[in-house]
Design a protein around this motif. Structure first.
Motif, PDB file in Angstrom:
ATOM      1  N   LEU A  20      34.974  35.255  46.369  1.00 56.32           N
ATOM      2  CA  LEU A  20      36.401  35.581  46.376  1.00 56.32           C
ATOM      3  C   LEU A  20      37.234  34.336  46.092  1.00 56.32           C
ATOM      4  O   LEU A  20      38.227  34.390  45.355  1.00 56.32           O
ATOM      5  CB  LEU A  20      36.787  36.190  47.725  1.00 56.32           C
ATOM      6  CG  LEU A  20      38.251  36.608  47.898  1.00 56.32           C
ATOM      7  CD1 LEU A  20      38.652  37.637  46.851  1.00 56.32           C
ATOM      8  CD2 LEU A  20      38.484  37.160  49.306  1.00 56.32           C
ATOM      9  N   TRP A  53      40.435  41.372  42.202  1.00 56.57           N
ATOM     10  CA  TRP A  53      39.096  41.030  41.710  1.00 56.57           C
ATOM     11  C   TRP A  53      38.220  42.270  41.575  1.00 56.57           C
ATOM     12  O   TRP A  53      37.695  42.559  40.497  1.00 56.57           O
ATOM     13  CB  TRP A  53      38.440  40.005  42.637  1.00 56.57           C
ATOM     14  CG  TRP A  53      36.965  39.812  42.397  1.00 56.57           C
ATOM     15  CD1 TRP A  53      36.295  39.912  41.202  1.00 56.57           C
ATOM     16  CD2 TRP A  53      35.967  39.497  43.377  1.00 56.57           C
ATOM     17  NE1 TRP A  53      34.945  39.672  41.375  1.00 56.57           N
ATOM     18  CE2 TRP A  53      34.722  39.421  42.700  1.00 56.57           C
ATOM     19  CE3 TRP A  53      36.006  39.265  44.747  1.00 56.57           C
ATOM     20  CZ2 TRP A  53      33.525  39.118  43.359  1.00 56.57           C
ATOM     21  CZ3 TRP A  53      34.819  38.962  45.406  1.00 56.57           C
ATOM     22  CH2 TRP A  53      33.598  38.892  44.713  1.00 56.57           C
ATOM     23  N   GLN A 108      35.588  44.564  38.724  1.00 52.35           N
ATOM     24  CA  GLN A 108      34.265  43.962  38.758  1.00 52.35           C
ATOM     25  C   GLN A 108      33.245  44.923  38.150  1.00 52.35           C
ATOM     26  O   GLN A 108      33.071  46.046  38.621  1.00 52.35           O
ATOM     27  CB  GLN A 108      33.882  43.627  40.201  1.00 52.35           C
ATOM     28  CG  GLN A 108      32.460  43.132  40.402  1.00 52.35           C
ATOM     29  CD  GLN A 108      32.249  41.714  39.901  1.00 52.35           C
ATOM     30  OE1 GLN A 108      33.191  41.074  39.438  1.00 52.35           O
ATOM     31  NE2 GLN A 108      31.036  41.225  39.976  1.00 52.35           N
ATOM     32  N   MET A 141      41.684  33.304  38.720  1.00 57.39           N
ATOM     33  CA  MET A 141      42.894  34.081  38.444  1.00 57.39           C
ATOM     34  C   MET A 141      44.141  33.202  38.443  1.00 57.39           C
ATOM     35  O   MET A 141      45.056  33.410  37.649  1.00 57.39           O
ATOM     36  CB  MET A 141      43.039  35.206  39.470  1.00 57.39           C
ATOM     37  CG  MET A 141      42.079  36.365  39.255  1.00 57.39           C
ATOM     38  SD  MET A 141      42.438  37.806  40.308  1.00 57.39           S
ATOM     39  CE  MET A 141      41.736  37.255  41.873  1.00 57.39           C
ATOM     40  N   GLN A 158      36.956  33.498  42.401  1.00 59.84           N
ATOM     41  CA  GLN A 158      37.762  34.418  41.612  1.00 59.84           C
ATOM     42  C   GLN A 158      39.249  34.116  41.760  1.00 59.84           C
ATOM     43  O   GLN A 158      40.018  34.214  40.792  1.00 59.84           O
ATOM     44  CB  GLN A 158      37.468  35.862  42.034  1.00 59.84           C
ATOM     45  CG  GLN A 158      36.075  36.351  41.674  1.00 59.84           C
ATOM     46  CD  GLN A 158      35.846  36.413  40.183  1.00 59.84           C
ATOM     47  OE1 GLN A 158      36.757  36.762  39.417  1.00 59.84           O
ATOM     48  NE2 GLN A 158      34.648  36.073  39.746  1.00 59.84           N
ATOM     49  N   ARG A 169      41.399  40.823  47.018  1.00 59.61           N
ATOM     50  CA  ARG A 169      40.183  41.623  46.884  1.00 59.61           C
ATOM     51  C   ARG A 169      40.377  42.725  45.842  1.00 59.61           C
ATOM     52  O   ARG A 169      39.499  42.975  45.022  1.00 59.61           O
ATOM     53  CB  ARG A 169      39.793  42.245  48.231  1.00 59.61           C
ATOM     54  CG  ARG A 169      39.336  41.236  49.258  1.00 59.61           C
ATOM     55  CD  ARG A 169      38.871  41.917  50.526  1.00 59.61           C
ATOM     56  NE  ARG A 169      38.567  40.933  51.567  1.00 59.61           N
ATOM     57  CZ  ARG A 169      37.596  41.071  52.462  1.00 59.61           C
ATOM     58  NH1 ARG A 169      36.839  42.151  52.457  1.00 59.61           N
ATOM     59  NH2 ARG A 169      37.386  40.140  53.372  1.00 59.61           N
TER      60      ARG A 169
END
Length: 380
Positions: free
Chosen positions: A254, A235, A239, A261, A257, A232
């Motif tokens: 999530l 990301w 953001q 990643m 993302q 979290r």
């Protein structure tokens, strides 16, 4: 709805069906446990280490599976994903496959010693039985052959299928009664994209300053919630669009993302690790185990346990400013106290809003709260 509208709606659904079906290619193949075992021995059936660590059946559950095999009770299908080299990677059926392998002494003996069976409802004489050993303790050759010849249906997700589709399938399979946490499911699929990324997330979650500031319970750590929080942060601290709409269906976002990643991990690793380290080292130096708890003005101290709202404001806000090379406050505990003095920060708020609604308020709040006094006064 007119007949024309109905036809258009049907055509649109058919278009979506055709497109979705193109993203996944599957096959089904019944095979014996002996064949499956040989594939594992030869390295053609892969169980990633991060996935293998989710093997958590107790010995009585393992013994019930062996009982079912010996009694000829059909086993549920397992699912594998074919990688670019043609190998099969296990994505569902870990408990069953690992039990079968442990029974035969094929897992790491230091972590999983050969299985000693327990007596079961129908086979009480299974008690103390092993695969190998003395004639008094071991299964007979005939019983071993019964195990090896038992069939199991293998569902194969072919290599033409997209990574997103494999991920989605794994999620769905594990939502039907599985006890795996969201992060455990996420890890099991991310290892197929980039196992180094998963190991890195796990390393970040063990960083002293992160552990000291989050102070999670053993139960949360066992469920990989610490790794969820790391993801979290990675990301959300960067953001740009913090609107409710951009954060809707948060868990799906999530996961998207995380996959993104994982794919660019080599390019981003150093930069992200530096921001993560600086953020939590500063939080630990200033706030230690208090910073993510609630400030009680009446008692004059921080109370309770870890709170998502404090994490989202203070960690994400500080991380945002560090990542963007912006000045930030160093009096973190004072900022935390100010946070809980704001009118919209109360227990009902912290628990009563959907994740995307809460984040849409908390992320901008943190970026402003952690600004130096001069900048905050300017309203910039």
């Amino acid at each position: 709805m007119t007949p024309t509208d109905s036809a258009n709606a049907t055509a649109t659904l058919e278009d979506e069906l055709r497109e979705a079906r193109r993203t996944i290619s599957t096959d089904s193949y019944p095979m014996s446990i002996g064949e499956l075992t040989n594939l594992f021995r030869e390295g053609e059936l892969v169980i990633r280490p991060a996935f293998q660590r989710l093997f958590r059946w107790e010995d009585d559950q393992k013994s019930l599976l062996v009982e079912s095999i010996l009694l000829g009770i059909p086993l549920p299908s397992i699912f594998v994903a074919q990688d670019a080299t043609g190998r099969w990677e296990l994505i569902d059926g870990l408990q069953r496959v690992s039990t079968i392998l442990q029974l035969q002494g094929l897992l790491d003996p230091e972590q999983y010693p050969p299985l000693v069976l327990q007596g079961t409802k129908y086979l009480k004489k299974l008690e103390g039985r092993t695969w190998d050993g003395s004639p008094e303790d071991a299964l007979t050759d005939a019983q071993k052959l019964d195990v090896k010849r038992s069939k199991i249906d293998v569902k194969i997700i072919k290599r033409e299928s997209s990574e997103e589709t494999k991920y989605d399938l794994f999620q769905r399979l594990n939502s039907y009664g599985s006890t795996l946490s969201a992060q455990e499911i996420r890890n099991a699929v991310l290892v197929a994209v980039n196992p180094n990324f998963v190991e890195w997330i796990q390393q970040l979650a063990k960083r002293d300053s992160f552990v000291e500031t989050t102070m999670l319970t053993d139960k949360d750590v066992a469920a990989k919630y610490d790794e969820d929080l790391v993801l979290r942060f990675l990301w959300l601290h960067r953001q740009q669009d913090t609107s409710t709409a951009s954060l809707r269906q948060f868990q799906e976002k999530l996961e998207e993302q995380a996959l993104a990643m994982a794919r660019v991990h080599d390019q981003e690793r150093d930069q992200l690790e530096e921001v993560f380290g600086r953020t939590f080292d500063l939080l630990a130096a200033e706030g230690r185990d208090r910073v993510f708890r609630k400030w009680d003005r009446n008692k004059g101290r921080f109370t309770g346990g870890f709170l998502n709202t404090a994490y989202e404001v203070l960690a994400m806000g500080l991380g945002y400013r560090i990542a963007n090379q912006m000045d930030h406050r160093s009096d973190i505990l004072d900022a935390a106290k100010e946070l809980w003095g704001q009118p919209d920060m109360n227990t009902r708020f912290a628990t009563g809003k959907a994740t995307e609604q809460r984040l849409a308020l908390m992320l901008p709040k943190g970026r402003q709260l952690l600004a130096p006094a001069a900048e905050a006064n300017d309203g910039s």
